[in-house]
Write an enzyme that holds these catalytic residues in place. Structure first.
Site, PDB file in Angstrom:
ATOM      1  CE  LYS A  86      -4.352  -1.608   0.569  1.00  0.00           C
ATOM      2  NZ  LYS A  86      -5.524  -1.213  -0.228  1.00  0.00           N
TER       3      LYS A  86
ATOM      4  CB  SER B   7      -0.705  -8.321  -1.119  1.00  0.00           C
ATOM      5  OG  SER B   7      -1.571  -9.016  -0.240  1.00  0.00           O
TER       6      SER B   7
END
Length: 390
Positions: A56, A290
């Site tokens: 992110k 991720s």
């Protein structure tokens, strides 16, 4: 609140220039263990080793870097299940911008504390991401701060898409890429980059199955992916599959034990799709990890559960005479079968037992399922009534 124009390859290339020096170019690892399990060469893109522990930060830095001076002065507000909030908090600190992060009330404390430690104000609001989002939007409207959406924003998507550029450079021979899908910003950005640079690859998105209990993949636990992101994914993905918590749990356990990588539920979803064969395709494949921001208490539970399912823990309940030496005799039998007892519990009260009996629950470390069966057979042969609990 959000843009409706999809980013281009040029946008993603410009994003890579903006985030250079902030976001890391994360490593790619081969995994012999996974390759053997799935019957094809497996590479792991370790975004769990990114700054703030997840991908992110790429989108956050890219978005905040494009704000005008007056927008920077007014600050930013986000809603996040955890990783987006940490990323914006970190990026805001680096760029000298104030940030307020709205998080679900039950967000993992590891993510809440990390967000605060990066300097952002945190507000716990609502049972899930969507409720926190409503609160965050209202605050942004009241204060004039810029709302930074976690995925429904072309500048954020472009930042996440820089992973796709790295994958093209790092893995020129890989034919299949497996990507987690929550709101869809990560997969959308990567898919745009991959389709532009290597149009013939297979791209598979992975979502977490929804149950009444929620999911351990909290990072991709959104009720509805974004309209912009899903429009992109519907065009660019070859397949979109679902994995369940049991499958994700196995993937987390395997990654920790074999690859020595700590990965959260959302980050392990891609590997779960490989292990179950849901990702499809053949030839060399890359699974994107991720994020790695798993709450320590959840990690302990996941590891215990995963090891139990794999036959590495055996939990049994039996009855013995409530007399000196009876427990020792039971434990000696377990030891003779090479089981390692790590927990013993006695139950005397509130049980339907003979007055001269006590119930014993054992937790035993074992080698595999066959060892569990052998140990149970030995106990049964010696006359111990068994109830296997795990």
């Amino acid at each position: 609140m959000a843009t409706t124009t999809r980013p281009t390859l040029t946008d993603i290339e410009q994003a890579r220039e903006r985030i250079a020096g902030y976001a890391r170019v994360t490593p790619v690892y081969g995994s012999d263990s996974l390759s053997r399990r799935v019957g094809r060469r497996v590479a792991l893109k370790a975004e769990n080793l990114q700054r703030t522990g997840a991908f992110k930060v790429r989108g956050a830095v890219n978005k905040l870097s494009t704000l005008a001076a007056e927008q920077r002065a007014a600050g930013v507000i986000v809603a996040s299940a955890g990783n987006h909030g940490q990323a914006v908090a970190w990026a805001a600190r680096e760029l000298g911008i104030s940030a307020t992060v709205f998080m679900p009330q039950d967000a993992p404390m590891a993510k809440v504390d990390a967000t605060r430690n990066y300097g952002a104000a945190t507000v716990l609001a609502g049972a899930g991401f969507d409720e926190a989002l409503v609160e965050a939007l209202a605050r942004a409207e009241e204060t004039g701060a810029t709302f930074v959406h976690a995925f429904e924003d072309e500048t954020v998507i472009a930042g996440q898409g820089t992973i796709g550029l790295e994958l093209v450079d790092e893995l020129p021979e890989v034919g299949t890429f497996v990507l987690p899908v929550g709101g869809g910003g990560l997969a959308a950005g990567i898919a745009i980059a991959l389709r532009a640079r290597r149009p013939g690859v297979r791209i598979v998105g992975v979502q977490a199955g929804k149950t009444g209990r929620g999911t351990i993949a909290d990072g991709i636990a959104v009720k509805h992916p974004g309209e912009l992101t899903m429009a992109i994914l519907e065009e660019l993905l070859d397949d979109l599959v679902h994995v369940e918590d049991e499958e994700i749990c196995e993937a987390i356990t395997l990654l920790l034990e074999r690859a020595k990588l700590v990965v959260e539920g959302a980050g392990a979803a891609s590997v779960a799709a490989l292990l179950t064969g849901k990702a499809g395709g053949d030839g060399e494949v890359c699974a994107l990890l991720s994020g790695g921001n798993i709450d320590p208490t959840l990690l302990i539970s996941v590891m215990r559960h995963g090891l139990t399912v794999a036959g590495r823990y055996l939990v049994v309940r039996t009855r013995i005479a409530d007399s000196p030496g009876a427990l020792v005799e039971l434990l000696e039998l377990v030891a003779a079968e090479r089981g390692n007892v790590v927990s013993v519990e006695h139950h005397r009260e509130g049980m339907a037992l003979h007055v001269g009996e006590t119930e014993v629950e054992l937790t035993v470390v074992t080698r595999n399922d066959d060892h569990c069966s052998e140990l149970c057979a030995a106990l049964d042969q010696r006359g111990y009534p068994l109830e296997r609990l795990g």
